[in-house]
Design a protein around this motif. Sequence first.
Motif, PDB file in Angstrom:
ATOM      1  N   MET A 122       0.818  -1.213   0.000  1.00 37.52           N
ATOM      2  CA  MET A 122       0.000   0.000   0.000  1.00 37.52           C
ATOM      3  C   MET A 122       0.853   1.264   0.000  1.00 37.52           C
ATOM      4  N   TYR A 123       2.095   1.153   0.449  1.00 38.96           N
ATOM      5  CA  TYR A 123       2.939   2.333   0.615  1.00 38.96           C
ATOM      6  C   TYR A 123       3.957   2.481  -0.510  1.00 38.96           C
ATOM      7  N   PHE A 124       3.723   1.767  -1.622  1.00 42.02           N
ATOM      8  CA  PHE A 124       4.609   1.859  -2.779  1.00 42.02           C
ATOM      9  C   PHE A 124       4.123   2.940  -3.743  1.00 42.02           C
ATOM     10  N   GLY A 125       3.994   4.160  -3.264  1.00 33.30           N
ATOM     11  CA  GLY A 125       3.646   5.296  -4.124  1.00 33.30           C
ATOM     12  C   GLY A 125       2.356   5.100  -4.894  1.00 33.30           C
ATOM     13  N   MET A 126       2.376   5.494  -6.174  1.00 35.58           N
ATOM     14  CA  MET A 126       1.200   5.397  -7.025  1.00 35.58           C
ATOM     15  C   MET A 126       0.752   3.940  -7.208  1.00 35.58           C
ATOM     16  N   PHE A 127       1.713   3.035  -7.259  1.00 35.61           N
ATOM     17  CA  PHE A 127       1.370   1.613  -7.401  1.00 35.61           C
ATOM     18  C   PHE A 127       0.530   1.149  -6.214  1.00 35.61           C
ATOM     19  N   GLY A 128       0.949   1.529  -5.019  1.00 33.04           N
ATOM     20  CA  GLY A 128       0.205   1.147  -3.820  1.00 33.04           C
ATOM     21  C   GLY A 128      -1.191   1.737  -3.798  1.00 33.04           C
ATOM     22  N   LEU A 129      -1.312   3.010  -4.187  1.00 29.05           N
ATOM     23  CA  LEU A 129      -2.617   3.670  -4.210  1.00 29.05           C
ATOM     24  C   LEU A 129      -3.526   3.022  -5.248  1.00 29.05           C
ATOM     25  N   ALA A 130      -2.968   2.684  -6.412  1.00 30.33           N
ATOM     26  CA  ALA A 130      -3.761   2.040  -7.459  1.00 30.33           C
ATOM     27  C   ALA A 130      -4.269   0.667  -7.010  1.00 30.33           C
ATOM     28  N   THR A 131      -3.392  -0.109  -6.364  1.00 27.94           N
ATOM     29  CA  THR A 131      -3.830  -1.424  -5.897  1.00 27.94           C
ATOM     30  C   THR A 131      -4.930  -1.296  -4.839  1.00 27.94           C
ATOM     31  N   TYR A 132      -4.827  -0.269  -4.004  1.00 25.79           N
ATOM     32  CA  TYR A 132      -5.865  -0.018  -3.002  1.00 25.79           C
ATOM     33  C   TYR A 132      -7.196   0.299  -3.688  1.00 25.79           C
ATOM     34  N   LEU A 133      -7.165   1.181  -4.682  1.00 26.38           N
ATOM     35  CA  LEU A 133      -8.387   1.575  -5.380  1.00 26.38           C
ATOM     36  C   LEU A 133      -8.987   0.429  -6.195  1.00 26.38           C
ATOM     37  N   CYS A 134      -8.139  -0.552  -6.549  1.00 24.67           N
ATOM     38  CA  CYS A 134      -8.634  -1.734  -7.278  1.00 24.67           C
ATOM     39  C   CYS A 134      -9.109  -2.829  -6.323  1.00 24.67           C
ATOM     40  N   ASP A 135      -9.229  -2.473  -5.048  1.00 23.72           N
ATOM     41  CA  ASP A 135      -9.783  -3.358  -4.017  1.00 23.72           C
ATOM     42  C   ASP A 135      -8.912  -4.590  -3.761  1.00 23.72           C
TER      43      ASP A 135
END
Length: 265
Positions: A122-135
């Motif tokens: 979750m804390y890997f920048g944009m990648f983490g945020l994208a994975t969070y938003l993709c549930d």
Amino acid sequence: MLLWSLLILVFALYFLSNTFRYYVKYGLYLLFLTVISTVTVFWVILTCRPKSTENSRFANWALVKLKYFYGWEFEIHGKEYLMKDEPCVVLMNHQSGLDLIGLMEIWNWRYHCAVVGKRSLMYFGMFGLATYLCDTIFLDRFDRAKAVQQMNAVVDQIQSKKLKVFVFPEGTRNHEGSMLPFKKGAFHIAVQSQVPIIPVVFSSYKSMYSKKNKIFKGGKIVITCLPPVSTSGLSKDNIPELLESVRNAMIETYNRTSDVKDKSE
């Protein structure tokens, strides 16, 4: 003049040095992931979409296209087992961060697919945020009590949302071939939810990708989706036997498909 000299040096290193070529290709992969993640995040924000597995549609499309850039070919068997709008737990062997490319070959955002990953992602920048938003389903690997709570939450959702939960049961990347011992978490989720397990096996990357030997080139990967394994009527007492049976089937498939791929090259 200096710029031209640098460009010539870079091109020469790229074609003459496996190590340099490896780092360039892997660096580009990380860059592609960042761009894909950024587009996903801004698309979700601009369209005011809630966190959902359906937000992975652009990532699904874009990551599939990377196989052409890297010269990777996928031969898929048994994909029909995944093409049903039914809940299940999908188990995959984990060889590299590049597994994402192959994963997208069997992914279908219309069927509510979700990946289980370590919470630190979750804390890997944009990648983490994208994975969070993709549930993406995040588990605390170092806090067993929290991990159990999080797995129980998955059990509650898997039937109501008809989730296809994708799990790497080895728990970490394995660069050495075959498979590491499996963790029990995915089997607890499947048994508690009473949903089938679908084992998916990626053949060896060894001839085309090796972190140790700094190899990164084109080639063919065989993806085999094995028939669903029923968990109906099973309890936690059956998990050790179930785990052993599924793991043995996956190892046998890995050895068989990797041998076939190596002999054809």
